[in-house]
Design an enzyme around this catalytic site. Structure first.
Site, short mmCIF file in Angstrom:
data_model
loop_
_atom_site.label_atom_id
_atom_site.label_comp_id
_atom_site.label_asym_id
_atom_site.label_seq_id
_atom_site.Cartn_x
_atom_site.Cartn_y
_atom_site.Cartn_z
N HIS A 81 14.31 49.53 58.56
CA HIS A 81 14.06 50.57 57.55
C HIS A 81 12.85 50.17 56.74
CE1 HIS A 81 18.44 52.21 57.39
NE2 HIS A 81 17.77 52.66 58.42
N THR A 82 12.15 51.16 56.19
CA THR A 82 11.07 50.83 55.28
C THR A 82 11.68 50.27 54.01
OG1 THR A 82 9.83 52.68 56.15
CG2 THR A 82 9.02 51.72 54.14
N GLN A 83 11.44 49.00 53.73
CA GLN A 83 12.01 48.41 52.52
C GLN A 83 10.93 48.06 51.51
OE1 GLN A 83 15.22 45.86 53.15
NE2 GLN A 83 15.84 46.93 54.99
N GLN A 84 9.72 48.21 51.90
CA GLN A 84 8.60 47.94 51.00
C GLN A 84 7.38 48.65 51.56
OE1 GLN A 84 6.53 44.09 52.21
NE2 GLN A 84 8.70 43.56 52.25
N ASN A 104 16.61 54.60 53.59
CA ASN A 104 15.39 54.51 54.39
C ASN A 104 14.35 55.46 53.81
OD1 ASN A 104 13.57 53.91 56.42
ND2 ASN A 104 14.50 55.32 57.89
#
Lengths: 272, 303
Positions: free
Chosen positions: A37-40, A144
């Site tokens: 997932h996009t975490q940053q 996400n």
């Protein structure tokens, strides 16, 4: 502005390597294998400004896409037209922005294809904003997020009025005659409101700014942001959305003054 | 068992270039009672002839609301109609929820036409046995579409489907040029005249067998619609008038033809207001007195 998660085993990013690859990421694993997932955000754009004026809306954003604190890409357009009467100004992760562009362009192409048979008007700015709001909220609920803050500017052909609204990675939505994302919300929004309310009044009943006045205010705000936001550059574009359609200016810069820097002590190469 | 050797498999063409199962599906539509649709510059309306399955049963509803701005009239298998209209409701709701926009009428009709088409091309499926007349309004104004189990969706100024619909079509064809600029009461009167032409010799339009759906602003100069009773009518949304609700519409039509307002007196069940006790929302309750001499086409297994 874009929150940097601390590495799991230390309370701060010791060598300031973020967001370079050696930063530990994606440590969570799942019974069914790791889920990405996009975490940053990685490559980011900073503030976007929006302002209603007497003929429509203006949206401004600079041309920088930063890689962490590095001014990596200096010729990126962060204003994206959607159809004839809508425009997005996007801050945050630039790869998510590119994905968003691809998806929305595909949707509008499909709308145009359907309109060939039924001549039904395409999605209005309000419709596109509603879609984005639902999308951003749904994605953040899946842990996400689409890592952006977006200003949607447009012209509503039915109501004959301008449209300006905000949505971000948390699914937060609001609308106002002046809007700003990120650092701009702190540095530019007060200036935009001051200029807007000076003519329109706090109730917005009075006359709105003219095209020239609005452009002047936005250029001033972009200058202030360049002075004080370390993730900005002095190269920006202003889009105008009116009943006539969308126009996006060429890149321009604000006149800046640095003479005072000579008097500063404590930084740089001087030896007292 | 089979009428011909191309009956068992709906996806195989006959040497004459026909898909027989599709043709039979179109026959199923013709078995259903008549439905008529018309459109003016400002309105779109549906008129249907309801039938009952027996003397102890209610008259089967033929008008289905999809959304504020879309509604359909059905002819053919009611159960298939429910599947398709539920799908249409989902599509309409999806558009409202994701875009905040009422779905364009042509697109919602195309979506069921596409479903029906796959049934004519995939092995092991059967075509839907129902036809729709769809009315709706969107940013491009009022519309009337016909959906057929062959997988087609066409737009019309006026159209009719179902049993004896050819008689209505004949009426519509000779009058449609005046529909474009007609007022709502004029449009409805034309529609009732067309619907009247689909009736058998000894039958007449009554409160029980006539239902009318309207999209578009209500007509302030006449009392044909009871606006107080219908928020949808006040807003110009899709609304259905049947039972007592259709009384003023029928009376106005009879007046326009110079007939007695209360309709033919030798009718089997004089449809007076006192006798039809049912109110909106209780259509499923059996009606008061069964019709004395109800026979033949009024009572069938279809619909």
């Amino acid at each position: 502005m874009w929150k940097q998660p601390a590495p799991a085993n230390s309370s701060f990013n010791e060598y300031n390597t973020f967001p370079l690859p050696q930063t530990q990421r994606g440590q969570s694993s799942h019974a069914h294998g790791p889920v990405g997932h996009t975490q940053q955000p990685l490559v980011t754009g900073t503030s976007v400004l929006g302002l209603k004026y007497d003929k429509g809306v203006m949206i401004a954003a600079d041309n920088l896409a930063s890689y962490g604190s590095l001014a990596r890409f200096r010729d990126i357009q962060r204003l994206h037209p959607l159809g004839k009467h809508t425009l997005l100004g996007v801050a945050g992760d630039m790869s998510d922005f590119q994905w968003l562009k691809k998806e929305l362009d595909a949707l509008l192409r499909e709308e145009d294809a359907l309109a060939l048979t039924d001549s039904h008007p395409s999605l209005s700015p309000k419709n596109i904003y509603e879609l984005l709001s639902n999308l951003f909220y749904a994605r953040r609920s899946k842990m996400n997020p689409v890592w952006n803050a977006v200003l949607v500017g447009g012209w509503d052909k039915v109501k004959e009025e301008s449209f300006l609204a905000y949505v971000d990675l948390l699914g937060t939505t609001y609308s106002a005659p002046t809007l700003a994302t990120g650092f701009g919300a702190h540095l530019a929004q007060p200036l935009l409101r001051e200029a807007y309310e000076a003519k329109a009044g706090i109730d917005g009943e009075g006359p709105l700014l003219t095209q020239e006045e609005a452009e002047k205010v936005l250029e001033d705000c972009m200058k202030v942001l360049f002075y004080r936001d370390a993730r900005s550059i002095n190269k920006f574009q202003i889009a105008t959305i009116t009943s006539e359609g969308v126009t996006i200016s060429d890149s321009k810069s604000a006149d800046t003054y640095w003479k005072f820097a000579e008097g500063l002590r404590g930084y740089g190469a001087q030896t007292q | 068992m089979f009428r011909n050797s191309y009956d068992s498999d709906n996806t195989t063409f006959s040497p004459q270039g026909k898909l027989f199962q599709v043709e039979y599906a179109l026959e199923a539509v013709k078995q259903g009672s008549a439905a008529i649709g018309m459109r003016s510059k400002t309105h779109a309306i549906l008129l249907t002839l309801k039938r009952s399955t027996g003397e102890l049963a209610t008259y089967q509803k033929k008008l289905i609301r999809i959304d504020d701005h879309v509604g359909v009239a059905i002819a053919g298998l009611t159960s298939d109609a429910r599947v398709l209209s539920n799908f249409m409701r989902q599509q309409a709701m999806r558009s409202r929820m994701t875009y905040g926009r009422a779905i364009p009428v042509g697109r919602i009709v195309q979506s069921i036409a596409d479903r029906a088409q796959t049934n004519t091309q995939e092995y092991g499926r059967r075509p839907y046995g129902v036809g729709f007349l769809v009315i709706g309004q969107d940013e491009t104004g009022p519309h009337l579409y016909e959906f057929s189990p062959a997988g087609t969706a066409f737009e019309y100024y006026a159209h009719s489907i179902g049993a004896r619909s050819q008689s209505a079509k004949t009426y519509l064809e000779s009058n449609f040029e005046s529909f474009e600029n007609a007022t709502l009461p004029e449009l409805i009167n034309h529609g009732l005249s067309a619907l009247n032409d689909t009736l058998q010799q000894d039958k007449s339009l009554s409160l029980k067998n006539t239902s009318i759906a309207i999209i578009g602003p209500s007509d302030s100069s006449s009392d044909i619609e009871n606006i107080k009773q219908s928020a949808a009518a006040k807003r110009g949304n899709f609304r259905v008038w049947e039972n007592e609700g259709v009384e003023n519409l029928l009376k106005a039509w009879r007046r326009s033809r110079g007939e007695p307002e209360d309709g033919p007196q030798e009718e089997t069940t004089p449809p007076t207001a006192e006798q039809s006790q049912s109110v909106e929302g209780s259509e499923n309750a059996p009606q008061g007195a069964p019709a004395a001499g109800t026979t033949s086409e009024d009572v069938t297994m279809e619909e």
